[in-house]
Design an enzyme around this catalytic site. Sequence first.
Site, PDB file in Angstrom:
ATOM      1  N   GLY A  14      23.998  -6.449 -10.177  1.00 49.95           N
ATOM      2  CA  GLY A  14      23.716  -7.278  -9.014  1.00 49.95           C
ATOM      3  C   GLY A  14      23.468  -8.728  -9.380  1.00 49.95           C
ATOM      4  N   ASP A  15      23.508  -9.601  -8.375  1.00 49.49           N
ATOM      5  CA  ASP A  15      23.227 -11.036  -8.526  1.00 49.49           C
ATOM      6  C   ASP A  15      24.194 -11.748  -9.460  1.00 49.49           C
ATOM      7  OD1 ASP A  15      21.043 -10.618  -6.862  1.00 49.49           O
ATOM      8  OD2 ASP A  15      19.721 -10.183  -8.542  1.00 49.49           O
ATOM      9  N   LYS A  18      28.279 -13.049  -6.425  1.00 50.79           N
ATOM     10  CA  LYS A  18      29.292 -12.583  -5.465  1.00 50.79           C
ATOM     11  C   LYS A  18      29.356 -13.513  -4.265  1.00 50.79           C
ATOM     12  CE  LYS A  18      26.993  -8.749  -5.203  1.00 50.79           C
ATOM     13  NZ  LYS A  18      25.994  -8.957  -6.281  1.00 50.79           N
ATOM     14  N   LYS A  20      28.718 -16.708  -3.980  1.00 52.39           N
ATOM     15  CA  LYS A  20      29.468 -17.935  -4.267  1.00 52.39           C
ATOM     16  C   LYS A  20      30.971 -17.655  -4.233  1.00 52.39           C
ATOM     17  CE  LYS A  20      31.124 -21.062  -7.667  1.00 52.39           C
ATOM     18  NZ  LYS A  20      31.014 -22.019  -8.737  1.00 52.39           N
ATOM     19  N   GLY A  42      20.968 -10.251  -1.620  1.00 49.71           N
ATOM     20  CA  GLY A  42      20.697 -11.666  -1.379  1.00 49.71           C
ATOM     21  C   GLY A  42      21.835 -12.463  -1.971  1.00 49.71           C
ATOM     22  N   HIS A  43      22.682 -13.028  -1.126  1.00 49.88           N
ATOM     23  CA  HIS A  43      23.879 -13.722  -1.588  1.00 49.88           C
ATOM     24  C   HIS A  43      23.736 -15.217  -1.300  1.00 49.88           C
ATOM     25  CE1 HIS A  43      26.355  -9.740  -1.235  1.00 49.88           C
ATOM     26  NE2 HIS A  43      25.338  -9.662  -2.062  1.00 49.88           N
ATOM     27  N   THR A  44      23.682 -15.995  -2.356  1.00 47.96           N
ATOM     28  CA  THR A  44      23.448 -17.429  -2.214  1.00 47.96           C
ATOM     29  C   THR A  44      24.762 -18.192  -2.156  1.00 47.96           C
ATOM     30  OG1 THR A  44      21.585 -17.046  -3.680  1.00 47.96           O
ATOM     31  CG2 THR A  44      22.105 -19.340  -3.172  1.00 47.96           C
ATOM     32  N   GLN A 224      25.017  -5.605  -4.201  1.00 49.46           N
ATOM     33  CA  GLN A 224      24.494  -4.956  -5.407  1.00 49.46           C
ATOM     34  C   GLN A 224      25.539  -5.026  -6.534  1.00 49.46           C
ATOM     35  OE1 GLN A 224      23.835  -3.073  -2.159  1.00 49.46           O
ATOM     36  NE2 GLN A 224      22.163  -4.507  -2.247  1.00 49.46           N
ATOM     37  N   ARG A 305      14.033 -11.898 -12.782  1.00 51.40           N
ATOM     38  CA  ARG A 305      15.051 -10.933 -13.212  1.00 51.40           C
ATOM     39  C   ARG A 305      14.911 -10.685 -14.708  1.00 51.40           C
ATOM     40  NH1 ARG A 305      19.444 -14.467 -10.020  1.00 51.40           N
ATOM     41  NH2 ARG A 305      19.119 -13.637  -7.922  1.00 51.40           N
ATOM     42  N   SER A 413      32.993 -19.717 -13.479  1.00 49.59           N
ATOM     43  CA  SER A 413      32.060 -20.511 -12.687  1.00 49.59           C
ATOM     44  C   SER A 413      31.105 -21.218 -13.638  1.00 49.59           C
ATOM     45  CB  SER A 413      31.306 -19.595 -11.718  1.00 49.59           C
ATOM     46  OG  SER A 413      30.312 -20.324 -11.035  1.00 49.59           O
ATOM     47  N   VAL A 414      30.996 -22.533 -13.481  1.00 49.48           N
ATOM     48  CA  VAL A 414      30.173 -23.336 -14.393  1.00 49.48           C
ATOM     49  C   VAL A 414      29.010 -24.015 -13.668  1.00 49.48           C
ATOM     50  CG1 VAL A 414      32.017 -23.696 -16.078  1.00 49.48           C
ATOM     51  CG2 VAL A 414      31.777 -25.296 -14.164  1.00 49.48           C
ATOM     52  N   GLY A 415      28.714 -23.560 -12.459  1.00 54.57           N
ATOM     53  CA  GLY A 415      27.613 -24.110 -11.678  1.00 54.57           C
ATOM     54  C   GLY A 415      27.643 -23.483 -10.303  1.00 54.57           C
TER      55      GLY A 415
HETATM   56  P1  GDP Z   1      24.863 -12.440  -5.589  1.00 53.65           P
HETATM   57  O1  GDP Z   1      23.799 -11.507  -5.141  1.00 53.65           O
HETATM   58  O2  GDP Z   1      25.853 -11.774  -6.503  1.00 53.65           O
HETATM   59  O3  GDP Z   1      25.571 -13.147  -4.455  1.00 53.65           O
HETATM   60  O4  GDP Z   1      24.151 -13.555  -6.462  1.00 53.65           O
HETATM   61  P2  GDP Z   1      22.772 -14.343  -6.084  1.00 53.65           P
HETATM   62  O5  GDP Z   1      23.068 -15.324  -5.020  1.00 53.65           O
HETATM   63  O6  GDP Z   1      21.666 -13.381  -5.854  1.00 53.65           O
HETATM   64  O7  GDP Z   1      22.447 -15.047  -7.460  1.00 53.65           O
HETATM   65  C1  GDP Z   1      23.342 -15.928  -8.053  1.00 53.65           C
HETATM   66  C2  GDP Z   1      22.645 -17.280  -8.243  1.00 53.65           C
HETATM   67  O8  GDP Z   1      23.378 -18.052  -9.170  1.00 53.65           O
HETATM   68  C3  GDP Z   1      22.587 -18.114  -6.996  1.00 53.65           C
HETATM   69  O9  GDP Z   1      21.383 -18.827  -6.990  1.00 53.65           O
HETATM   70  C4  GDP Z   1      23.784 -19.059  -7.130  1.00 53.65           C
HETATM   71  O10 GDP Z   1      23.613 -20.279  -6.438  1.00 53.65           O
HETATM   72  C5  GDP Z   1      23.806 -19.286  -8.603  1.00 53.65           C
HETATM   73  N1  GDP Z   1      25.114 -19.516  -9.233  1.00 53.65           N
HETATM   74  C6  GDP Z   1      26.315 -19.040  -8.890  1.00 53.65           C
HETATM   75  N2  GDP Z   1      27.264 -19.361  -9.802  1.00 53.65           N
HETATM   76  C7  GDP Z   1      26.623 -20.084 -10.740  1.00 53.65           C
HETATM   77  C8  GDP Z   1      27.048 -20.701 -11.969  1.00 53.65           C
HETATM   78  O11 GDP Z   1      28.201 -20.625 -12.392  1.00 53.65           O
HETATM   79  N3  GDP Z   1      26.091 -21.385 -12.664  1.00 53.65           N
HETATM   80  C9  GDP Z   1      24.802 -21.473 -12.249  1.00 53.65           C
HETATM   81  N4  GDP Z   1      23.942 -22.147 -12.986  1.00 53.65           N
HETATM   82  N5  GDP Z   1      24.377 -20.873 -11.122  1.00 53.65           N
HETATM   83  C10 GDP Z   1      25.272 -20.189 -10.385  1.00 53.65           C
HETATM   84  P1  IMO Z   2      22.785  -8.351  -4.552  1.00 53.44           P
HETATM   85  O1  IMO Z   2      23.769  -7.977  -3.476  1.00 53.44           O
HETATM   86  C1  IMO Z   2      20.017  -7.017  -7.660  1.00 53.44           C
HETATM   87  C2  IMO Z   2      17.972  -3.178  -7.015  1.00 53.44           C
HETATM   88  C3  IMO Z   2      16.471  -3.239  -6.816  1.00 53.44           C
HETATM   89  C4  IMO Z   2      16.069  -1.905  -7.435  1.00 53.44           C
HETATM   90  C5  IMO Z   2      17.210  -0.996  -7.004  1.00 53.44           C
HETATM   91  C6  IMO Z   2      16.916  -0.147  -5.784  1.00 53.44           C
HETATM   92  O2  IMO Z   2      22.006  -9.587  -4.242  1.00 53.44           O
HETATM   93  O3  IMO Z   2      23.418  -8.369  -5.894  1.00 53.44           O
HETATM   94  P2  IMO Z   2      16.769  -0.719  -3.198  1.00 53.44           P
HETATM   95  O4  IMO Z   2      15.841  -1.621  -2.433  1.00 53.44           O
HETATM   96  O5  IMO Z   2      18.197  -1.047  -3.031  1.00 53.44           O
HETATM   97  O6  IMO Z   2      16.479   0.740  -2.941  1.00 53.44           O
HETATM   98  O7  IMO Z   2      16.392  -0.960  -4.753  1.00 53.44           O
HETATM   99  O8  IMO Z   2      18.319  -1.835  -6.747  1.00 53.44           O
HETATM  100  N1  IMO Z   2      18.765  -4.040  -6.099  1.00 53.44           N
HETATM  101  C7  IMO Z   2      19.329  -5.200  -6.453  1.00 53.44           C
HETATM  102  N2  IMO Z   2      19.294  -5.883  -7.614  1.00 53.44           N
HETATM  103  N3  IMO Z   2      20.780  -7.476  -6.646  1.00 53.44           N
HETATM  104  C8  IMO Z   2      20.854  -6.796  -5.484  1.00 53.44           C
HETATM  105  O9  IMO Z   2      21.683  -7.159  -4.483  1.00 53.44           O
HETATM  106  C9  IMO Z   2      20.088  -5.619  -5.336  1.00 53.44           C
HETATM  107  N4  IMO Z   2      19.915  -4.724  -4.334  1.00 53.44           N
HETATM  108  C10 IMO Z   2      19.127  -3.765  -4.823  1.00 53.44           C
HETATM  109  O10 IMO Z   2      15.912  -4.330  -7.510  1.00 53.44           O
HETATM  110  O11 IMO Z   2      16.091  -1.994  -8.837  1.00 53.44           O
HETATM  111 MG    MG Z   3      21.709 -11.407  -5.084  1.00 48.98          MG
END
Ligand code: GDP
Ligand code: IMO
Ligand code: MG
Length: 432
Positions: A14-15, A18, A20, A42-44, A224, A305, A413-415
């Site tokens: 996760g995180d 995606k 972006k 949580g998708h930023t 996720q 994290r 991705s570099v930012g």
């Molecule tokens: P997601 O859940 O997969 O959509 O990812 P999140 O949004 O939870 O976390 C990704 C974080 O990394 C966000 O704060 C983005 O703004 C940031 N981000 C995305 N691509 C890059 C990158 O290439 N470099 C840096 N430094 N940050 C990035």
């Molecule tokens: P995105 O879409 C990272 C993790 C939780 C926990 C486990 C189970 O932003 O990548 P839950 O509440 O789903 O029953 O928790 O899954 N988890 C994530 N970790 N990114 C996520 O979503 C997540 N969604 C759930 O931290 O370990």
């Molecule tokens: Mg996320």
Amino acid sequence: KFMPTLVIVGAQWGDEAKGKLVDVLGSEADMVVRYSGGNNAGHTVIVGDEEFKFHLIPAGILHPNVTAVLGGGMVICPKALLQELANTRAKRKNLGTLVISPAAHVVFPYHRIIDSLEEALRGESSIGTTSRGIGPAYQDKVGRFGIRMGDLIKPEVFAKKLKIAIEFKNRLIVLLGGEPISYQEVLEEFNGYAKELAPFVTETDELVSKAVSSGKRVMFEGAQGTFLDLDCGTYPFVTSSHPVSGGACLGTGVGPRAIDNVLGVCKTYTTRVGAGPFPTELNNELGDHIRVVGKEFGTTTGRGRRIGWQDTVLLKKSVDVNSLSGLVLTRLDILSGLGDISVATKYELNGEEISFVPIDGEAFQNCKPVYKTLQGWDENLRNCKSWESLPANVQKYVRFIEEQTGCPIVILSVGPARDETIVLRPELIWKS
Ligand code: GDP
Ligand code: IMO
Ligand code: MG
């Protein structure tokens, strides 16, 4: 005949960024479909100096021509959805069209209560869930107690289903040591949400399958990550849904032959939130340093994290279970100035080297990473706009990951910003 479709899937825990990616590629899409999970995600998305944090709404909604679908595989907290919609509308007048599947399940307050009670009961073995009630909502779906968005918007149907559900759930809550909740209060609160959400609920399966068969570009937004998948992940330290690309065919209106392209998003290192095995975890100053430099704190819960080195054993499995057509490598900028970089390419298990991810939880817990060391880079990468402008060691790192995984790297991705993106193989994004 099917036209190009594209799944964006998390290749790690996760995180991976995606959100972006969906935003960047969303400008070329007609439809973006969230296919699993709920507001545990949580998708930023960063646009200029604005930051959007999507939990339920597909990140593609920022493109006015996109139809943003909340698919049947999702679980939806109506209050969270309405808040998110209001927040997004406050920042942007011109958004895509939002539609919601009648098959998506509703998350109720009793799900959140049970999530917390279950975690407390697990004690030391707790999963570290996001406490959004996601697991219990999916339990109800499987147990056939679930209430779907299509039920919520029909007052009589809803009242009847909620009555049975609350009677059952209150017994469970009391057994687990919690306070029972009031049927009448939940009924009134959710009838209010139902009125606001009813206009969005429509037959999305038909909409998606028509879009696909009429040649529209349809993107499926994963939530996720692969190793949080209920079946493919590190069970029981997983979420209760199907983040893998196969999940895009569950409750969306299309089957596996409609999926043309699957891009797996992964970081240059690895992170995980919550409990569970993590072979390459850096429980040291370097890990703490990357957490701070990389602002590695959860978008949904704010939790720090866990940080670790890249792991191509995991990535290889991700390539297989998702049928990845390409990888997207994010956050290359964060490893600048760290010196040598390690990448796990094998595990050691009971004195033997293995190059696969054991699906047995205990075996995976006992895997020790076997590292290859690569030279790092000191340059700030955020202004790099092309392959040629990248330092040689970054190019070597990228080639190394490609060799180890056997999967082409399509985008770097570099930012966080839209333009901090280097497309290496545009022909591999929307191939039909
Ligand atoms: P997601 O859940 O997969 O959509 O990812 P999140 O949004 O939870 O976390 C990704 C974080 O990394 C966000 O704060 C983005 O703004 C940031 N981000 C995305 N691509 C890059 C990158 O290439 N470099 C840096 N430094 N940050 C990035
Ligand atoms: P995105 O879409 C990272 C993790 C939780 C926990 C486990 C189970 O932003 O990548 P839950 O509440 O789903 O029953 O928790 O899954 N988890 C994530 N970790 N990114 C996520 O979503 C997540 N969604 C759930 O931290 O370990
Ligand atoms: Mg996320």
